[in-house]
Write a protein that holds these residues in place. Structure first.
Motif, mmCIF file in Angstrom:
data_model
loop_
_atom_site.group_PDB
_atom_site.id
_atom_site.type_symbol
_atom_site.label_atom_id
_atom_site.label_comp_id
_atom_site.label_asym_id
_atom_site.label_seq_id
_atom_site.Cartn_x
_atom_site.Cartn_y
_atom_site.Cartn_z
ATOM 1 N N GLY A 21 0.786 -1.235 0.000
ATOM 2 C CA GLY A 21 0.000 0.000 0.000
ATOM 3 C C GLY A 21 0.813 1.279 0.000
ATOM 4 N N GLU A 22 2.086 1.178 0.342
ATOM 5 C CA GLU A 22 2.951 2.358 0.310
ATOM 6 C C GLU A 22 3.367 2.708 -1.110
ATOM 7 O OE1 GLU A 22 3.639 -0.482 1.860
ATOM 8 O OE2 GLU A 22 3.866 -0.104 3.994
ATOM 9 N N VAL A 23 3.253 1.725 -2.013
ATOM 10 C CA VAL A 23 3.723 1.898 -3.386
ATOM 11 C C VAL A 23 2.569 2.000 -4.379
ATOM 12 C CG1 VAL A 23 5.152 0.863 -5.209
ATOM 13 C CG2 VAL A 23 5.847 0.668 -2.809
ATOM 14 N N PHE A 24 1.455 1.310 -4.088
ATOM 15 C CA PHE A 24 0.331 1.265 -5.016
ATOM 16 C C PHE A 24 -0.954 1.786 -4.372
ATOM 17 C CE2 PHE A 24 3.137 -2.351 -5.899
ATOM 18 C CZ PHE A 24 3.497 -2.079 -7.207
ATOM 19 N N ASP A 25 -1.797 2.373 -5.209
ATOM 20 C CA ASP A 25 -3.141 2.792 -4.800
ATOM 21 C C ASP A 25 -4.057 2.499 -5.983
ATOM 22 O OD1 ASP A 25 -5.213 3.800 -3.306
ATOM 23 O OD2 ASP A 25 -4.446 5.839 -3.195
ATOM 24 N N GLN A 26 -5.328 2.820 -5.825
ATOM 25 C CA GLN A 26 -6.294 2.623 -6.895
ATOM 26 C C GLN A 26 -7.082 3.903 -7.120
ATOM 27 O OE1 GLN A 26 -7.904 -1.053 -4.897
ATOM 28 N NE2 GLN A 26 -8.198 -1.645 -7.032
ATOM 29 N N ARG A 27 -7.424 4.151 -8.387
ATOM 30 C CA ARG A 27 -8.249 5.310 -8.707
ATOM 31 C C ARG A 27 -9.646 5.092 -8.148
ATOM 32 N NH1 ARG A 27 -6.486 5.780 -14.965
ATOM 33 N NH2 ARG A 27 -8.181 4.279 -15.138
ATOM 34 N N ASP A 28 -10.226 6.144 -7.611
ATOM 35 C CA ASP A 28 -11.566 6.060 -7.029
ATOM 36 C C ASP A 28 -12.632 5.699 -8.065
ATOM 37 O OD1 ASP A 28 -10.676 6.652 -4.464
ATOM 38 O OD2 ASP A 28 -11.027 8.803 -4.707
ATOM 39 N N GLU A 29 -12.500 6.244 -9.264
ATOM 40 C CA GLU A 29 -13.570 6.082 -10.248
ATOM 41 C C GLU A 29 -13.659 4.683 -10.855
ATOM 42 O OE1 GLU A 29 -10.052 8.072 -12.322
ATOM 43 O OE2 GLU A 29 -11.142 8.381 -10.467
ATOM 44 N N ASP A 30 -12.527 3.974 -10.974
ATOM 45 C CA ASP A 30 -12.591 2.660 -11.626
ATOM 46 C C ASP A 30 -11.697 1.591 -10.995
ATOM 47 O OD1 ASP A 30 -10.121 3.592 -12.439
ATOM 48 O OD2 ASP A 30 -10.621 3.654 -14.574
ATOM 49 N N GLY A 31 -10.940 1.951 -9.973
ATOM 50 C CA GLY A 31 -10.116 0.978 -9.269
ATOM 51 C C GLY A 31 -8.811 0.620 -9.941
ATOM 52 N N VAL A 32 -8.490 1.252 -11.052
ATOM 53 C CA VAL A 32 -7.244 0.964 -11.762
ATOM 54 C C VAL A 32 -6.058 1.413 -10.915
ATOM 55 C CG1 VAL A 32 -5.873 1.567 -13.816
ATOM 56 C CG2 VAL A 32 -8.282 0.989 -14.047
ATOM 57 N N VAL A 33 -4.986 0.641 -10.990
ATOM 58 C CA VAL A 33 -3.791 0.886 -10.190
ATOM 59 C C VAL A 33 -3.194 2.277 -10.454
ATOM 60 C CG1 VAL A 33 -2.222 -0.183 -11.868
ATOM 61 C CG2 VAL A 33 -1.574 -0.090 -9.466
ATOM 62 N N VAL A 34 -2.672 2.867 -9.378
ATOM 63 C CA VAL A 34 -1.933 4.124 -9.434
ATOM 64 C C VAL A 34 -0.602 3.868 -8.738
ATOM 65 C CG1 VAL A 34 -1.859 6.519 -8.657
ATOM 66 C CG2 VAL A 34 -4.032 5.514 -9.359
ATOM 67 N N LEU A 35 0.486 4.235 -9.371
ATOM 68 C CA LEU A 35 1.813 4.040 -8.808
ATOM 69 C C LEU A 35 2.184 5.259 -7.965
ATOM 70 C CD1 LEU A 35 4.298 2.204 -8.721
ATOM 71 C CD2 LEU A 35 5.111 3.357 -10.788
ATOM 72 N N LEU A 36 2.340 5.050 -6.660
ATOM 73 C CA LEU A 36 2.670 6.137 -5.742
ATOM 74 C C LEU A 36 4.168 6.377 -5.655
ATOM 75 C CD1 LEU A 36 0.308 5.210 -2.761
ATOM 76 C CD2 LEU A 36 -0.111 6.871 -4.599
ATOM 77 N N ASP A 37 4.960 5.319 -5.839
ATOM 78 C CA ASP A 37 6.411 5.415 -5.678
ATOM 79 C C ASP A 37 7.090 4.543 -6.733
ATOM 80 O OD1 ASP A 37 9.027 5.607 -4.877
ATOM 81 O OD2 ASP A 37 8.680 4.936 -2.831
ATOM 82 N N PRO A 38 7.550 5.131 -7.846
ATOM 83 C CA PRO A 38 8.154 4.342 -8.913
ATOM 84 C C PRO A 38 9.529 3.770 -8.569
ATOM 85 C CG PRO A 38 8.244 6.663 -9.449
ATOM 86 C CD PRO A 38 7.441 6.537 -8.186
ATOM 87 N N GLU A 39 10.165 4.293 -7.519
ATOM 88 C CA GLU A 39 11.469 3.790 -7.090
ATOM 89 C C GLU A 39 11.460 3.586 -5.573
ATOM 90 O OE1 GLU A 39 14.778 5.961 -8.724
ATOM 91 O OE2 GLU A 39 13.863 6.038 -10.708
ATOM 92 N N PRO A 40 10.745 2.557 -5.104
ATOM 93 C CA PRO A 40 10.625 2.334 -3.657
ATOM 94 C C PRO A 40 11.951 1.910 -3.032
ATOM 95 C CG PRO A 40 9.622 0.536 -4.869
ATOM 96 C CD PRO A 40 9.999 1.574 -5.876
ATOM 97 N N SER A 41 12.044 2.127 -1.743
ATOM 98 C CA SER A 41 13.263 1.789 -1.008
ATOM 99 C C SER A 41 13.441 0.278 -0.934
ATOM 100 C CB SER A 41 13.187 2.367 0.409
ATOM 101 O OG SER A 41 12.199 1.679 1.151
ATOM 102 N N ALA A 42 14.639 -0.129 -0.606
ATOM 103 C CA ALA A 42 14.964 -1.554 -0.475
ATOM 104 C C ALA A 42 14.104 -2.219 0.595
ATOM 105 C CB ALA A 42 16.442 -1.715 -0.167
ATOM 106 N N ALA A 43 13.686 -1.463 1.579
ATOM 107 C CA ALA A 43 12.855 -2.010 2.653
ATOM 108 C C ALA A 43 11.499 -2.500 2.132
ATOM 109 C CB ALA A 43 12.650 -0.957 3.739
#
Length: 64
Positions: A21-43
């Protein structure tokens, strides 16, 4: 790590959000994926890889 998504393939299952959930979310209108962090940390690497594996549409690509 670099994360790429293909919104055209996404079937809005939400498995990516559950897995990372820190990296991905969904659009409210249709649930399609939204990328929140294209280069997430190693953790977050394990969670992001899991999200890519459980995506039923194979809409997530992870590059190292």
């Amino acid at each position: 790590m670099k994360v790429l998504i293909d919104q055209d393939k996404c079937v809005a299952s939400g498995q990516c959000v559950v897995a990372a959930g820190e990296v991905f979310d969904q659009r409210d209108e249709d649930g399609v994926v939204v990328l929140l962090d294209p280069e997430p940390s190693a953790a977050l690497a394990q969670d992001v890889r899991h999200a890519a594996q459980v995506c039923p549409a194979l809409a997530i690509t992870v590059e190292d």
